[in-house]
Design a protein around this motif. Structure first.
Motif, PDB file in Angstrom:
ATOM      1  N   ALA A 263       0.855  -1.193   0.000  1.00  0.00           N
ATOM      2  CA  ALA A 263       0.000   0.000   0.000  1.00  0.00           C
ATOM      3  C   ALA A 263       0.888   1.238   0.000  1.00  0.00           C
ATOM      4  CB  ALA A 263      -0.915  -0.002   1.221  1.00  0.00           C
ATOM      5  N   THR A 264       0.550   2.214  -0.826  1.00  0.00           N
ATOM      6  CA  THR A 264       1.354   3.435  -0.895  1.00  0.00           C
ATOM      7  C   THR A 264       0.813   4.474   0.079  1.00  0.00           C
ATOM      8  OG1 THR A 264      -0.011   4.275  -2.714  1.00  0.00           O
ATOM      9  CG2 THR A 264       1.957   3.012  -3.294  1.00  0.00           C
ATOM     10  N   ASP A 265       1.736   5.292   0.571  1.00  0.00           N
ATOM     11  CA  ASP A 265       1.377   6.314   1.542  1.00  0.00           C
ATOM     12  C   ASP A 265       2.510   7.329   1.600  1.00  0.00           C
ATOM     13  OD1 ASP A 265      -0.674   6.800   3.909  1.00  0.00           O
ATOM     14  OD2 ASP A 265       1.313   7.245   4.705  1.00  0.00           O
ATOM     15  N   ASP A 266       2.208   8.549   2.088  1.00  0.00           N
ATOM     16  CA  ASP A 266       3.253   9.564   2.220  1.00  0.00           C
ATOM     17  C   ASP A 266       4.316   9.161   3.236  1.00  0.00           C
ATOM     18  OD1 ASP A 266       2.056  11.184   0.369  1.00  0.00           O
ATOM     19  OD2 ASP A 266       0.899  12.302   1.854  1.00  0.00           O
ATOM     20  N   GLY A 267       3.933   8.317   4.184  1.00  0.00           N
ATOM     21  CA  GLY A 267       4.874   7.926   5.230  1.00  0.00           C
ATOM     22  C   GLY A 267       5.100   6.429   5.235  1.00  0.00           C
ATOM     23  N   VAL A 268       5.507   5.950   6.395  1.00  0.00           N
ATOM     24  CA  VAL A 268       5.806   4.530   6.567  1.00  0.00           C
ATOM     25  C   VAL A 268       4.506   3.758   6.757  1.00  0.00           C
ATOM     26  CG1 VAL A 268       6.954   2.833   8.031  1.00  0.00           C
ATOM     27  CG2 VAL A 268       8.052   5.034   7.566  1.00  0.00           C
ATOM     28  N   VAL A 269       4.405   2.604   6.115  1.00  0.00           N
ATOM     29  CA  VAL A 269       3.224   1.754   6.225  1.00  0.00           C
ATOM     30  C   VAL A 269       3.626   0.436   6.879  1.00  0.00           C
ATOM     31  CG1 VAL A 269       1.410   0.525   4.977  1.00  0.00           C
ATOM     32  CG2 VAL A 269       2.146   2.774   4.199  1.00  0.00           C
ATOM     33  N   THR A 270       2.850   0.017   7.866  1.00  0.00           N
ATOM     34  CA  THR A 270       3.001  -1.320   8.433  1.00  0.00           C
ATOM     35  C   THR A 270       1.668  -2.047   8.270  1.00  0.00           C
ATOM     36  OG1 THR A 270       2.406  -0.516  10.651  1.00  0.00           O
ATOM     37  CG2 THR A 270       4.758  -0.614  10.086  1.00  0.00           C
ATOM     38  N   TYR A 271       1.700  -3.348   8.547  1.00  0.00           N
ATOM     39  CA  TYR A 271       0.530  -4.161   8.252  1.00  0.00           C
ATOM     40  C   TYR A 271       0.167  -5.038   9.446  1.00  0.00           C
ATOM     41  CZ  TYR A 271       1.958  -2.841   3.541  1.00  0.00           C
ATOM     42  OH  TYR A 271       2.332  -2.131   2.428  1.00  0.00           O
ATOM     43  N   ASP A 272      -1.148  -5.198   9.632  1.00  0.00           N
ATOM     44  CA  ASP A 272      -1.666  -6.167  10.596  1.00  0.00           C
ATOM     45  C   ASP A 272      -2.329  -7.290   9.813  1.00  0.00           C
ATOM     46  OD1 ASP A 272      -0.823  -4.571  12.641  1.00  0.00           O
ATOM     47  OD2 ASP A 272      -2.812  -3.792  13.153  1.00  0.00           O
ATOM     48  N   LEU A 273      -2.000  -8.518  10.181  1.00  0.00           N
ATOM     49  CA  LEU A 273      -2.570  -9.682   9.520  1.00  0.00           C
ATOM     50  C   LEU A 273      -3.654 -10.277  10.403  1.00  0.00           C
ATOM     51  CD1 LEU A 273      -2.617 -11.964   7.380  1.00  0.00           C
ATOM     52  CD2 LEU A 273      -0.799 -13.078   8.706  1.00  0.00           C
ATOM     53  N   TYR A 274      -4.833 -10.445   9.815  1.00  0.00           N
ATOM     54  CA  TYR A 274      -5.944 -11.115  10.482  1.00  0.00           C
ATOM     55  C   TYR A 274      -6.122 -12.475   9.812  1.00  0.00           C
ATOM     56  CZ  TYR A 274      -7.054  -6.667  12.696  1.00  0.00           C
ATOM     57  OH  TYR A 274      -6.996  -5.515  13.438  1.00  0.00           O
ATOM     58  N   PHE A 275      -6.175 -13.528  10.634  1.00  0.00           N
ATOM     59  CA  PHE A 275      -6.100 -14.862  10.051  1.00  0.00           C
ATOM     60  C   PHE A 275      -6.740 -15.868  10.987  1.00  0.00           C
ATOM     61  CE2 PHE A 275      -3.810 -18.902   9.478  1.00  0.00           C
ATOM     62  CZ  PHE A 275      -3.977 -19.098   8.121  1.00  0.00           C
ATOM     63  N   GLY A 276      -7.460 -16.812  10.424  1.00  0.00           N
ATOM     64  CA  GLY A 276      -8.019 -17.873  11.247  1.00  0.00           C
ATOM     65  C   GLY A 276      -9.152 -18.585  10.552  1.00  0.00           C
ATOM     66  N   LEU A 277      -9.855 -19.406  11.324  1.00  0.00           N
ATOM     67  CA  LEU A 277     -10.929 -20.233  10.786  1.00  0.00           C
ATOM     68  C   LEU A 277     -12.277 -19.533  10.780  1.00  0.00           C
ATOM     69  CD1 LEU A 277      -9.877 -23.566  12.522  1.00  0.00           C
ATOM     70  CD2 LEU A 277      -9.691 -23.033  10.089  1.00  0.00           C
ATOM     71  N   ASN A 278     -12.369 -18.375  11.399  1.00  0.00           N
ATOM     72  CA  ASN A 278     -13.623 -17.622  11.397  1.00  0.00           C
ATOM     73  C   ASN A 278     -13.737 -16.788  10.134  1.00  0.00           C
ATOM     74  OD1 ASN A 278     -14.381 -18.550  13.960  1.00  0.00           O
ATOM     75  ND2 ASN A 278     -13.135 -16.979  14.955  1.00  0.00           N
ATOM     76  N   GLU A 279     -14.967 -16.640   9.652  1.00  0.00           N
ATOM     77  CA  GLU A 279     -15.176 -15.854   8.442  1.00  0.00           C
ATOM     78  C   GLU A 279     -14.758 -14.403   8.633  1.00  0.00           C
ATOM     79  OE1 GLU A 279     -19.097 -16.260   6.949  1.00  0.00           O
ATOM     80  OE2 GLU A 279     -18.957 -18.434   6.690  1.00  0.00           O
ATOM     81  N   ASN A 280     -14.820 -13.927   9.852  1.00  0.00           N
ATOM     82  CA  ASN A 280     -14.290 -12.598  10.179  1.00  0.00           C
ATOM     83  C   ASN A 280     -13.059 -12.821  11.050  1.00  0.00           C
ATOM     84  OD1 ASN A 280     -13.946  -9.859  10.405  1.00  0.00           O
ATOM     85  ND2 ASN A 280     -15.458  -9.627  12.042  1.00  0.00           N
ATOM     86  N   PRO A 281     -11.895 -13.027  10.442  1.00  0.00           N
ATOM     87  CA  PRO A 281     -10.715 -13.493  11.186  1.00  0.00           C
ATOM     88  C   PRO A 281     -10.238 -12.486  12.221  1.00  0.00           C
ATOM     89  CG  PRO A 281     -10.101 -12.808   8.979  1.00  0.00           C
ATOM     90  CD  PRO A 281     -11.594 -12.782   9.020  1.00  0.00           C
ATOM     91  N   GLU A 282      -9.595 -13.017  13.262  1.00  0.00           N
ATOM     92  CA  GLU A 282      -9.060 -12.193  14.339  1.00  0.00           C
ATOM     93  C   GLU A 282      -7.602 -11.837  14.059  1.00  0.00           C
ATOM     94  OE1 GLU A 282      -9.619 -14.358  17.921  1.00  0.00           O
ATOM     95  OE2 GLU A 282     -11.808 -14.129  17.918  1.00  0.00           O
TER      96      GLU A 282
END
Length: 642
Positions: A263-282
């Motif tokens: 993802a592009t941005d004017d500053g620094v970008v970090t990422y959070d990964l949501y992952f699991g067996l639920n359709e709305n992952p944690e």
């Protein structure tokens, strides 16, 4: 003599008087002396003059000399009341203009000394004057950014009018900028231009104030007005896509790498990964700096996982990806058996354990046999280190041939308990069988010891054995009224304790059911009765609760049920209320669960799963499935998969 001496004295006195008289006559003539120049006056600058320019011209009267000597002048100027600083020497004119600018608004003193060629001097009086006060540069206006501008770039440019100095001095500028209404942070200094570019990004959505100060060469200064502006709102990182694993992909390895576009941005970008067996992952992992993430702990088999990534900038603005899903692979099902004909006879209802780094096969029966009314009961014991090569360890362990008995490894021994058997090995043709309640064990699989032939529980087969807290548990089983509702325990095989009787939930009595352990709980499935389509759970093997029912695929007799690397696997068995002689009574797929409640069916069809009263064990990281019965008859094949 006296007369002569007196005469000499008289003559000397006369001579002295005569000489003295001549001398006096000579000094009576007058002598002319050289005199200093005549007095003279200072003319300009007038005494105590004010508002005098910083480079003034001075003049004075001509000093005449009575002797006609040439007169020159020395010019003195400083801030002492009796000036001593000579800034002009041997001047022939009666005026002088200084070459260096004086200080503004300063009182000076000046005088002139006239001197002739003989070194005679005459000094003027001392005059004073005060220089003009230096004026600050003229007022000027800020141009851009205009006052109260909004949505301004984080690196704005400022411009302003030029400020003109009344004395014509060079003007430089200082720029002030901060979030205070009267800004004090200097961001630009000694500027010659009337513009300034901010190079360090400002904060988003913040009101700033700016002004400019014009300064002349004498440090006189004037400030502009103060303008304000508000920076732009911080835009979140750009939209981005998940890549690497397509949405809805199947048969994905258990250690996948998740990839997404930056993802592009004017500053620094970090990422959070949501992952699991639920359709709305944690949330699974936060503050990831790369656009890839490697799963390092094996995922569960044949499970659908959901994942998304949230891109974050340093101002906590976020952009969320779509939610993707993928389904992991099943176990690797083989296309061929390890062997289709092991050296032991075809059989079902046998037991298998892993002991001493070998797979063991114990007993069983063959309903198509040649003795005992067409039913052969076996008590032979075989072992293998690879599932292919088998060794007959003993054909005479001491206990009768049997099937539907239970075996387990406990206290470093193999145990054989109960089952349907002949009373005596090698009983005559057509002799009747009976259910057993005996207990046997062996520390080597070859030499066996009867612990008891009459345990306190009723005669039975199709029961299950489990170990918990250094105790051996026997769960249900028996053929009378489709089994019992009892749970027994022992620490030595001889003394048994009835832990539960008449279990409080319906339909617990059963035989040929299976138990597997997962995450600190025991799960019980299947078995023979009218229909066992539910799953039960217990943490202590004594108190059980219903997890789920109406699971049609669970209604099976003598299936396989294992915890394989954190996955509950359910396969094989005879479907309830069907005939074992028809293929419709069997299933070709594996069912998977990671929690005992939610199940998914594998897509791979494997005809060799069409069997029941087979055995399966976990050995050297694989599942080994051994013998059993299908619609075609009794088997002695061996399969492995992982």
């Amino acid at each position: 003599m006296k007369t002569i001496k007196n005469f000499s004295v008289i003559c000397a006195a006369l001579f002295f008087l005569t000489c003295s008289k001549d001398s006096n006559n000579e000094s009576s003539e007058p002598t002319k002396q050289n005199v200093a120049p005549n007095a003279f006056n200072l003319t300009t600058i007038a005494n105590e003059a004010t508002e005098v320019s910083l480079m003034p011209s001075f003049s004075w009267q001509k000093a005449s000399d009575a002797d006609g000597d040439t007169v020159t002048y020395d010019f003195y100027l400083d801030t002492n009341s009796s000036p001593t600083t000579k800034i002009g020497s041997n001047l022939t004119a009666t005026s002088h203009t200084i070459a260096s600018t004086l200080d503004s608004d300063t009182k000076y003193y000046w005088s002139v000394t006239a001197k002739d060629s003989k070194g005679n001097t005459t000094s003027s009086s001392v005059f004073s004057f005060t220089t003009v006060a230096n004026n600050a540069p003229a007022n000027f206006n800020l141009l851009t950014l205009t006052n109260e501008s909004e949505n301004v770039s984080l690196t704005p440019s400022f411009t302003w009018e030029a400020s003109v100095d009344p004395e014509g001095e060079a003007v430089t500028y200082e720029v002030y900028l901060d979030t205070a209404e009267n800004p004090e942070t200097k961001i630009g200094t000694n500027l010659n231009e009337t513009s300034y570019d901010v190079t360090t990004a400002l904060a988003f959505n913040t009101t700033y104030y700016w002004k400019v100060v014009a300064i002349d060469e004498n440090e006189n200064s004037i400030e502009s007005g103060t303008y304000s502006f508000t920076t732009m709102n911080n835009p979140p990182p750009s939209n981005f896509e998940l890549t690497g694993i397509e949405n809805g992909a199947t048969n994905i390895e258990l250690l996948p790498t998740l990839i997404w576009v930056a993802a592009t941005d004017d500053g620094v970008v970090t990422y959070d990964l949501y992952f699991g067996l639920n359709e709305n992952p944690e949330l699974f992992e936060s503050d990831i700096t790369e656009t890839t993430f490697e799963i390092t702990t094996e995922l569960h088999l044949n499970q659908t996982y959901y994942w998304k990534v949230v891109a974050k900038d340093t101002n906590n603005n976020e952009t969320e990806s779509e939610i993707y899903n993928f389904t992991t692979k099943e176990v690797n099902l083989p296309s061929a058996a390890l062997t289709t004909s092991a050296p032991f006879s075809t059989r079902a209802g046998h037991t298998s354990v892993v002991f001493d780094n070998k797979i063991w096969v114990i007993g069983g029966y063959n309903g198509d046999g040649s003795i005992n009314g067409g039913v052969d009961f076996f008590n032979d014991i075989w072992s293998s280190t690879d599932g292919i090569n088998w060794v007959l360890e003993t054909s005479n362990p001491g206990f009768a041939g049997r099937h539907d008995h239970a075996s387990i490894v406990y206290d470093n021994k193999i145990w054989v308990i109960g089952g349907k058997a002949f009373d005596v090995p090698g009983r005559a043709v057509n002799a009747s069988s009976r259910d057993m309640q005996d207990v046997w064990n062996s520390s080597d699989g070859i030499n066996w010891t009867q612990v008891t032939d009459n345990a306190p529980f009723s005669r039975r087969g199709g029961h299950a054995l489990e170990v918990l807290n250094n105790k051996l548990y026997l769960v249900s089983g028996g053929y009378s009224s489709f089994g019992t509702e009892e749970i027994w325990s022992t620490t030595n095989g001889l003394v048994w304790t009835l832990e539960k009787d008449n279990l409080v939930f319906d339909n617990f009595s059963r035989h040929n059911h299976k138990i597997a352990q997962l995450n600190g709980n025991f799960y019980l499935v299947g078995g023979y009765r009218l229909s066992y389509d539910e799953i039960w759970k217990s943490s202590d093997l004594e108190n059980w609760s219903l997890v789920k029912d109406n699971l049609d695929f669970f209604a099976r007799i003598a299936p396989s049920f294992h915890n394989y690397n954190g996955n509950l696997l359910y396969f094989g068995g005879l479907t309830a209320n069907t005939s074992y002689t028809t293929s419709s009574g069997y299933r070709q797929t594996i069912w998977y669960s990671v929690d005992g409640e939610n199940w998914s069916e594998g897509a791979t069809q494997a005809p060799y799963f069409e069997r029941y009263k087979h055995t399966s064990v976990l050995f050297q990281g694989k599942i080994y499935m051994i013998a059993g019965k299908n619609a075609s008859g009794y088997l002695n094949d061996v399969w492995s998969f992982d």
